[in-house]
Every structure is written in C-alpha cells, then in structure tokens.
Design a protein around this motif. Structure first.
Motif, PDB file in Angstrom:
ATOM      1  N   UNK B 320       0.836  -1.215   0.000  1.00 17.93           N
ATOM      2  CA  UNK B 320       0.000   0.000   0.000  1.00 17.93           C
ATOM      3  C   UNK B 320       0.864   1.257   0.000  1.00 17.93           C
ATOM      4  N   UNK B 321       1.904   1.263   0.842  1.00 19.17           N
ATOM      5  CA  UNK B 321       2.772   2.445   0.918  1.00 19.17           C
ATOM      6  C   UNK B 321       3.464   2.705  -0.420  1.00 19.17           C
ATOM      7  N   UNK B 324       0.981   4.229  -2.728  1.00 18.81           N
ATOM      8  CA  UNK B 324       0.764   5.636  -2.376  1.00 18.81           C
ATOM      9  C   UNK B 324       1.836   6.523  -3.020  1.00 18.81           C
ATOM     10  N   UNK B 325       3.089   6.078  -2.885  1.00 19.10           N
ATOM     11  CA  UNK B 325       4.203   6.866  -3.456  1.00 19.10           C
ATOM     12  C   UNK B 325       4.163   6.873  -4.976  1.00 19.10           C
ATOM     13  N   UNK B 327       1.607   6.668  -6.904  1.00 21.03           N
ATOM     14  CA  UNK B 327       0.559   7.570  -7.389  1.00 21.03           C
ATOM     15  C   UNK B 327       0.991   9.026  -7.327  1.00 21.03           C
ATOM     16  N   UNK B 328       1.844   9.336  -6.362  1.00 19.31           N
ATOM     17  CA  UNK B 328       2.326  10.715  -6.279  1.00 19.31           C
ATOM     18  C   UNK B 328       3.298  11.020  -7.414  1.00 19.31           C
ATOM     19  N   UNK B 331       0.140   9.238 -11.818  1.00 18.69           N
ATOM     20  CA  UNK B 331      -1.196   8.670 -11.682  1.00 18.69           C
ATOM     21  C   UNK B 331      -1.527   7.805 -12.877  1.00 18.69           C
ATOM     22  N   UNK B 336      -4.335   3.300  -9.388  1.00 17.55           N
ATOM     23  CA  UNK B 336      -5.351   3.705  -8.415  1.00 17.55           C
ATOM     24  C   UNK B 336      -6.183   2.502  -7.977  1.00 17.55           C
ATOM     25  N   UNK B 339      -4.052   0.170  -5.829  1.00 16.15           N
ATOM     26  CA  UNK B 339      -3.852   0.773  -4.508  1.00 16.15           C
ATOM     27  C   UNK B 339      -5.079   0.515  -3.633  1.00 16.15           C
TER      28      UNK B 339
END
Lengths: 114, 424
Positions: B320-321, B324-325, B327-328, B331, B336, B339
């Motif tokens: 998950x982490x 998250x990174x 997607x930053x 995208x 998405x 995630x």
C-alpha cells in the motif's frame, strides 16, 4: 478543474518528541491520506516544509526560525485539482493533521497570468 | 548441428550485431538503416545458400563477419557517388571506400549495439514503432513475428517500420554520448521502451504463449545489456531489471495450458521461478544505490512483495505504501485500482469501498471488478451486479471468461443459501 492549495498548520509544541514508531505511524497516516487523493488523480503537487528557515522583516531584520512570534507553524502544503471549493473541502476530510489538533486551510489559486 | 538449425540460431545472436555495426558505420541518415538491413539480410541469404551446398564453414560467425565486410565494401564501390560525397561524413571519415574497415571487434559490436538502442528508443517516433524497430534490429525478429505480436498484418508492420526509419533519417538521429547528462536524459526513454516491450509480452492479448515469453526475454536481454555497460549501469536500470525478474518469475504460474490467465491468488506458488526471484532480489539491492526513487523502484518493490510467499499484514501495508508513493509520481487508473485493492487488505473492505467510490473510473471494467470483489461477502447481491457491469465493459474473451467464473461462483453461493420468507 480549478487548483486549490491546502495549507496544514498546527500549534507549536515545544515538548513534541515522538518515538520512531510514532513518527513512522504518523508518516503512514499522511501517505495513506495523500494516496487516497492521488488515487483520484487530483494531486498537482505536494511538499513538506522543513524546520530549517528564517524570517526576513523590514529594515534587514532577520529572525531565526520560520515561526518567530507566532503560535502556529505551517508544516506543509499540497496543491489539488477540484471543480469547486466544496469539492476541495471534501478532499481535505480525513487529513491526519486534524487528529493532532491542527487544521487545514483550503484556498483557491488564481493563476498569475490569468 | 545442421545448417537448418544453425542459421536461425546465428540469426538470433549475430544479426543484431552485424546490423548495429553497419548502421553505426553509415549513420541513420541517408537510409543507413535500410542499407545496413539489406547487407545483413544478403549475408544471411548467402550463408543459407552456400552452407547448404558446401557445408558449414569451420567458424560460421567469422564467415558471416567476413561476408558482411566484403558486401559493405562492394556496396561502397558500386555506389561511387555515394562514397565520394558521403564517405567524408562517415564515422571512419576521410578514408577511401577501399580502405574502409568494417570493425566487427567485440568492443565495436558492443558500442554499436548500445548506440542503436539509444537511436531506436527515441520519443520522436511513436512507441509502437520503437518497439517494432527494436524487435527487428536489436532482437532479430522477422516481420511476421512482429505482426503476430501486435495482432496485425505484415503490411502494417512494414509500413510502420518504414515510416519510423524515414523519421530517423530525416531527423538525422545519431546518438553519440558525449556527457553523463546525455546518457541520463536519454536513458529514460530507452527504459520506457523496454518497459513497454516487456509489458507487450506480459499482458499481450495474443494467445501464443511462446511468443509472449520471447518478448519478455528480449526486453530483459536488452536491459541486461544496459547493466553490462558501465555508462548505462545506473540504479534505475537495475530497478527495471528487478521488476522484470519478479514478474517473469510467475510466467509459468499465471497462464494455463490453453493460454488463459490465472489470477494471482489462484496461482500454484510452486511454479514460481525461484532463480528469477533471487535475481530480482539481487537487482533490487543494486537499484538501492543513490538517491533516485523512480516508478520502476516502486513497482519493483511492489513486485518483490508479491513474489514473497509469506502472508502477513505488514506485506500488504508495504505494498500500500509503495502504491501511495507511486501515485504521487505518476497517476494511472490501474495504479489507483491496485492501490485500493491493497487498501482493502490493510484497512478492510468497508474503508476500501468508501475510497473506491471516489475513484470515478466508470469507463474501466476493472473498476467494476474491484467493486464486485469488495462487495463479495459483504453484500453478494451488489457484488453480482458489479461483476455483471464489469462483464459488459470487458473487452477480451479472457477477461469475460474470468468474470463469468466469478459470477457463477457467486450465484451458486446465493442460490445455496436458505431463503427466509417474510412470515418466518
């Protein structure tokens, strides 16, 4: 889509000394929250602000630290895309700063060349 | 070994070397790629004719090199205007055509191949054409094989490659590294092409399992080539290699004998290739040098956790982490969705449903599949209707049949439950 800036502020806590585990879980809360917005494709850019900084005042007075004489410190900001302020406010929900007694200010951005 | 087996094998290993050296000699301007292709094709044609009659020479590779050299010299002699006007511009400058040396030393072969990779993987030509040219020139694929990989016909591929070569010719693209910055800025587009080439094989819709594997292996071979070269052996290159190794380790487990995909949680983990997982770990460690955290690093990290047979909550939190990174950095709808799947493993399906509903990916059949998955067991009725919507939007037969299995499973479960009437 318009751009909005979310500014995260909290009160200065002199005795703030989290354990490494708390730091880790804090970072994770932020990343999970950012991830949720990023998964909607709505993050434009995000930055944390470090504690290193000074403040320039009139007459070449330079004060140490970014937080001289204020009770609150801005910890970081993020620029998001949203159709309107209400939607941007919705994105701000669940921000981890709220758990720690801080707040999020959401401001609409006006492009300089617009 | 008979010449019938030897020639295709030499074609796979030597074609790209000879053509790269010649392309590099002529330069992509002035139809250099086409001349190089013609000479190289001619060389192999002559080999198959001569060896069939006279037997295989003692050193077949040296034979090919000598013939290619002579053909190049002949070509230059025959095209006197070309040589007079152009030879001055050739890499080997000022020399007369007779004295031009076709340098087939290991070093020049290596350097020329590296330069060809950077010439072809260039964003001025479309991604599909980059992959096509890479397969033709760097991997020695036939036009028919490329056509099959792209599920199209030879004509389309020929046209596509012709246009790409024209573009390289008119733009006079000739990559010569002069500085570290050159390598860095161009490496990104090379890696993007290798990544696409690998994905073309890994997610391709063609049922030909053998061909799909070939595409993945070629992407890995080219990536390995970059690792072997000091100028291009960067952490980001190792990150992409790690990613490919981890994915490739599941190749045998993720497709059944008739070419249908098997979902991750239903794979026979004994079929995972341990050797490739170990290699992936090695390249992942190599990629950790320096400060750069690219999308390949994050994807390799996710693939690393997927390759781990251990099931614990921390595993999914790490995944998950990384999402998250990722997607930053970049995208994409599929990131998405993935995630949100990872979020469900860490924080439960209820939380994931709330976030999934904000994704707004209503064109994507995977979006409805994800919602179907999240509602399974919580509200099977809703799950069924989401899976049905997914089925309506699904494009390939494979996807449709996977969804069909899900639906019949859920419906069987629903029908087997005792039903309570209002009076009870």
């Amino acid at each position: 889509m318009k751009e909005f800036m979310m500014i995260f502020s909290s009160e200065i806590n002199e005795s703030f000394g989290p354990s490494p585990e708390q730091m880790q879980s804090n970072i994770q809360q932020w990343m999970d929250w950012f991830g949720g917005i990023a998964a909607q494709g709505k993050i434009v850019s995000a930055n944390r602000l470090s504690f290193e900084g000074k403040t320039l005042k009139p007459n070449h007075v330079i004060a140490d630290g970014p937080y001289a004489e204020v009770k609150e410190i801005i910890g970081g900001y993020v620029i998001v895309k949203a159709t309107n302020l209400d939607e941007a406010m919705k994105l701000a929900e669940g921000c981890p700063i709220l758990i720690h007694g801080g707040h999020v200010e959401v401001r609409s951005i006006i492009p300089m060349n617009g | 070994m008979s010449e019938k087996e030897l020639i295709p094998q030499l074609f796979k290993t030597e074609y790209r070397k000879i053509i790269s050296v010649l392309c590099n000699l002529f330069g992509p301007a002035l139809s250099g790629i086409e001349i190089a292709e013609d000479i190289t094709n001619d060389t192999f044609l002559q080999a198959s004719e001569t060896w069939g009659l006279k037997g295989i020479p003692e050193n077949p590779t040296a034979w090919l090199y000598t013939v290619a050299k002579n053909k190049t010299k002949d070509y230059l002699k025959r095209h006197k205007t070309f040589s007079e006007k152009i030879v001055a511009d050739l890499k080997l400058n000022q020399k007369q055509s007779e004295s031009i040396e076709v340098d087939l030393s290991p070093k020049n072969i290596n350097d020329s191949q590296l330069q060809m990779i950077f010439t072809i993987c260039n964003p001025i030509i479309p991604a599909e054409a980059q992959i096509g040219l890479a397969l033709r020139i760097l991997c020695g694929f036939g036009i028919d094989e490329i056509a099959e990989a792209f599920l199209t016909n030879k004509d389309t591929i020929n046209k596509r490659l012709f246009r790409a070569k024209e573009k390289l010719r008119t733009e006079n693209i000739n990559i010569v590294f002069s500085t570290e910055i050159d390598v860095k800025s161009r490496l990104d587009s090379v890696l993007a092409t290798l990544y696409l080439l690998f994905n073309e094989g890994y997610h391709s819709t063609t049922q030909k399992t053998h061909l799909r594997k070939e595409l993945c292996l070629e992407a890995m071979r080219l990536n390995y080539f970059l690792i072997e070269n000091k100028t291009t052996n960067k952490p980001i290159v190792n990150a992409l290699m790690a990613l490919m190794c981890f994915h490739a380790s599941r190749f045998e487990a993720r497709i059944n004998e008739i070419g249908e995909p098997i979902l991750y949680d239903q794979q026979d983990k004994n079929l995972w290739n341990e050797e490739l997982i170990t290699k992936g770990n090695y390249y992942l460690i190599q990629s950790a040098q320096g400060n750069e955290l690219s999308k390949y690093h994050l994807e390799a990290n996710i693939a690393y956790w997927h390759s781990s047979k251990i099931e614990n909550p921390q595993k999914w939190n790490n995944i998950l982490q990384a999402y998250n990174q990722l997607l930053l950095i970049e995208y994409s709808p599929i990131t998405a969705l993935n995630r949100t799947y990872a979020l469900a493993q860490v924080k439960g399906k209820q939380t994931a449903i709330r976030e999934a509903e904000k994704l707004n990916l209503t064109d994507n059949h995977f979006y409805y599949s994800l919602l179907g998955y999240l509602y399974t067991d919580l509200d099977d009725g809703k799950a069924i209707s989401y899976f049905e919507m997914a089925q309506q939007k699904a494009k390939t037969d494979n996807d449709k049949s996977l969804l069909n299995n899900k639906l019949s499973e859920l419906k069987k479960k629903r029908d087997s439950l005792p039903s309570f009437s209002a009076s009870e």
